[in-house]
Design a protein around this motif. Structure first.
Motif, PDB file in Angstrom:
ATOM      1  N   VAL A  38       1.084  -1.064  -0.331  1.00 41.06           N
ATOM      2  CA  VAL A  38      -0.097   0.085   0.169  1.00 41.06           C
ATOM      3  C   VAL A  38       0.940   1.192   0.233  1.00 41.06           C
ATOM      4  O   VAL A  38       2.108   1.378   0.647  1.00 41.06           O
ATOM      5  N   LYS A  39       0.173   2.139  -0.765  1.00 39.41           N
ATOM      6  CA  LYS A  39       1.188   3.757  -0.641  1.00 39.41           C
ATOM      7  C   LYS A  39       1.194   4.608   1.133  1.00 39.41           C
ATOM      8  O   LYS A  39      -0.126   4.490   1.962  1.00 39.41           O
ATOM      9  N   CYS A  55      -0.800   5.679   5.933  1.00 38.65           N
ATOM     10  CA  CYS A  55      -1.324   5.082   4.650  1.00 38.65           C
ATOM     11  C   CYS A  55      -2.435   5.643   5.050  1.00 38.65           C
ATOM     12  O   CYS A  55      -3.771   5.216   5.911  1.00 38.65           O
ATOM     13  N   HIS A  56      -2.827   6.526   4.046  1.00 39.24           N
ATOM     14  CA  HIS A  56      -4.558   7.330   3.752  1.00 39.24           C
ATOM     15  C   HIS A  56      -5.583   6.302   3.844  1.00 39.24           C
ATOM     16  O   HIS A  56      -7.191   6.423   4.519  1.00 39.24           O
ATOM     17  N   LYS A  57      -5.373   5.064   2.658  1.00 40.75           N
ATOM     18  CA  LYS A  57      -6.505   3.864   2.060  1.00 40.75           C
ATOM     19  C   LYS A  57      -6.689   3.329   3.400  1.00 40.75           C
ATOM     20  O   LYS A  57      -7.986   2.849   4.115  1.00 40.75           O
ATOM     21  N   HIS A  58      -5.661   2.998   4.453  1.00 37.60           N
ATOM     22  CA  HIS A  58      -6.074   1.840   5.815  1.00 37.60           C
ATOM     23  C   HIS A  58      -6.108   2.476   6.958  1.00 37.60           C
ATOM     24  O   HIS A  58      -6.115   2.526   8.427  1.00 37.60           O
ATOM     25  N   LYS A  59      -6.105   4.526   6.681  1.00 33.93           N
ATOM     26  CA  LYS A  59      -5.909   5.291   7.796  1.00 33.93           C
ATOM     27  C   LYS A  59      -4.938   4.725   8.985  1.00 33.93           C
ATOM     28  O   LYS A  59      -5.356   4.932  10.352  1.00 33.93           O
ATOM     29  N   LEU A  60      -4.100   4.389   9.045  1.00 29.68           N
ATOM     30  CA  LEU A  60      -2.675   4.051   9.857  1.00 29.68           C
ATOM     31  C   LEU A  60      -1.403   5.314   9.990  1.00 29.68           C
ATOM     32  O   LEU A  60      -1.302   5.612   8.351  1.00 29.68           O
ATOM     33  N   VAL A  61      -1.197   5.491  10.795  1.00 33.76           N
ATOM     34  CA  VAL A  61       0.465   5.998  11.540  1.00 33.76           C
ATOM     35  C   VAL A  61       0.801   4.903  11.781  1.00 33.76           C
ATOM     36  O   VAL A  61       0.487   4.201  12.421  1.00 33.76           O
TER      37      VAL A  61
END
Length: 117
Positions: A38-39, A55-61
């Motif tokens: 993922v980006k 990662c915006h797609k997974h809302k992961l910091v």
């Protein structure tokens, strides 16, 4: 995507991208070549913070922490920051510099597990 981040944070984030820690560089090499699938962005403004990776797609910091984060006052700030990010619907995972240096395969496995949920 930026959750109303102030313009000044974008300027500061650009400066931080030029001053990454060795551990951030190691992890960035893995993330930018899509080895996770993922980006991710780096030194990404969110609300009133700049996070190490996002990662915006997974809302992961993803945060990579040096030894300064072991100090009680910094831990308190980290917890408040993490809670605010969670209130925005984001997931936050943290790794120490040592984990990135010595257990990179495990770190990548943990990130993959986070984006697979």
């Amino acid at each position: 995507m930026y959750y109303n981040a102030d313009k000044i944070l974008f300027e500061y984030a650009a400066q931080l991208r030029k001053q990454m820690t060795p551990e951030e560089k190691i992890l960035w090499e893995e993330l930018r070549h899509s080895r996770i699938g993922v980006k991710f962005g780096r030194q990404h403004p969110i609300s009133r913070f700049i996070v190490d990776f996002y990662c915006h797609k997974h809302k992961l910091v993803i945060e990579v922490d040096g030894k300064i984060h072991l100090k009680s006052e910094i831990k308190t700030n980290d917890l408040q920051r993490e809670n605010e990010l969670k209130e925005l619907g984001l997931t936050v995972i943290r790794f120490s510099n040592e984990q990135v240096q010595q257990q990179l395969d495990w770190v990548l496995k943990e990130i993959k597990a986070s984006v697979s949920q």
